[in-house]
Design a protein around this motif. Structure first.
Motif, PDB file in Angstrom:
ATOM      1  N   THR A  71     -79.846 -31.911  73.796  1.00 55.51           N
ATOM      2  CA  THR A  71     -79.613 -32.655  75.023  1.00 55.51           C
ATOM      3  C   THR A  71     -80.550 -33.850  75.061  1.00 55.51           C
ATOM      4  N   SER A  91     -83.906 -31.370  75.123  1.00 56.69           N
ATOM      5  CA  SER A  91     -83.948 -30.006  74.599  1.00 56.69           C
ATOM      6  C   SER A  91     -83.144 -29.903  73.315  1.00 56.69           C
ATOM      7  N   ARG A 126     -78.294 -23.951  80.108  1.00 56.43           N
ATOM      8  CA  ARG A 126     -79.507 -24.785  80.097  1.00 56.43           C
ATOM      9  C   ARG A 126     -80.169 -24.783  81.474  1.00 56.43           C
ATOM     10  N   LYS A 127     -79.363 -24.898  82.525  1.00 56.04           N
ATOM     11  CA  LYS A 127     -79.909 -24.874  83.892  1.00 56.04           C
ATOM     12  C   LYS A 127     -80.615 -23.554  84.166  1.00 56.04           C
ATOM     13  N   ARG A 151     -72.439 -24.201  78.317  1.00 55.12           N
ATOM     14  CA  ARG A 151     -73.764 -24.457  77.740  1.00 55.12           C
ATOM     15  C   ARG A 151     -74.660 -25.178  78.750  1.00 55.12           C
ATOM     16  N   HIS A 152     -74.085 -26.073  79.548  1.00 60.37           N
ATOM     17  CA  HIS A 152     -74.850 -26.777  80.583  1.00 60.37           C
ATOM     18  C   HIS A 152     -75.401 -25.780  81.604  1.00 60.37           C
ATOM     19  N   ARG A 179     -81.984 -21.495  81.911  1.00 65.78           N
ATOM     20  CA  ARG A 179     -83.224 -21.466  81.128  1.00 65.78           C
ATOM     21  C   ARG A 179     -84.312 -22.313  81.782  1.00 65.78           C
ATOM     22  N   ARG A 180     -83.905 -23.483  82.312  1.00 68.24           N
ATOM     23  CA  ARG A 180     -84.869 -24.367  82.972  1.00 68.24           C
ATOM     24  C   ARG A 180     -85.480 -23.668  84.190  1.00 68.24           C
ATOM     25  N   ASP A 184     -80.977 -27.036  72.180  1.00 60.64           N
ATOM     26  CA  ASP A 184     -80.455 -25.788  72.728  1.00 60.64           C
ATOM     27  C   ASP A 184     -80.266 -24.721  71.670  1.00 60.64           C
ATOM     28  N   GLU A 215     -75.015 -34.114  75.935  1.00 64.46           N
ATOM     29  CA  GLU A 215     -75.081 -33.067  74.926  1.00 64.46           C
ATOM     30  C   GLU A 215     -74.574 -33.666  73.625  1.00 64.46           C
TER      31      GLU A 215
END
Length: 173
Positions: free
Chosen positions: A112, A57, A149-150, A145-146, A152-153, A59, A88
């Motif tokens: 990522t 990704s 991302r989770k 940020r991690h 958004r996924r 981000d 990242e």
């Protein structure tokens, strides 16, 4: 697995912005900047993991100021955080006036990557051992940020189910 300092993955790229690289404003095309960022980030991720990698990704990419024809584009990237098989990578983009030496921040980005084994399957990436204040700041912020991302996924998966259900309904009509 032994950890690595971000300096082990640090990647720097400098190029001059020429007229074919620019738009009608005389500034570099955003897509060109994006390609440079992905290239630098890929090298940084491979240096960190010493394996093949794939971009999972991008981000964020925040454009701050344009880079003009005749200026240098200077990119610096390094692995700022790892989580199992993912890494990242932070990339900073600057413009440099080659006549005065003046530099200014023009963009920042987080990407990522996933480390891959010989069969193309995800493989563990070494942890990051930040040293400098900037590296520690990036490392600490990476946890949030991690999580983003989770989230958004998960949202993307939910949206995909809705779209597939709608497409199925349309086909049945």
């Amino acid at each position: 697995m032994n950890g690595k300092n971000p300096s082990a993955s640090k990647t720097i790229l400098t190029d001059i912005v020429l007229p074919p690289d620019t738009n009608y404003h005389g500034t570099i095309f955003g897509g060109n900047v994006m390609a440079y960022i992905d290239k630098v980030a890929s090298i940084a991720a491979m240096r960190h993991a010493r394996t093949m990698v794939v971009t999972a990704s991008s981000d964020s990419l925040d454009f701050i100021s344009p880079i003009k024809t005749g200026e240098a584009i200077c990119l610096e990237g390094y692995v700022s955080f790892t989580k199992n098989t993912s890494m990242e990578v932070y990339v900073k983009v600057e413009a440099e006036d080659l006549l005065t030496g003046e530099k200014r921040l023009t963009a920042t980005s987080y990407l990522t990557f996933v480390a891959l084994d010989e069969d193309g399957k995800p493989t563990p990436a070494p942890p990051v051992l930040p040293e400098s204040e900037e590296e520690k700041w990036q490392y600490e912020g990476a946890k949030e940020r991690h999580e983003q991302r989770k989230k958004r996924r998960q949202q993307r998966k939910e949206r995909q189910k809705i779209e597939e259900a709608a497409a199925k309904k349309t086909t049945e009509l």
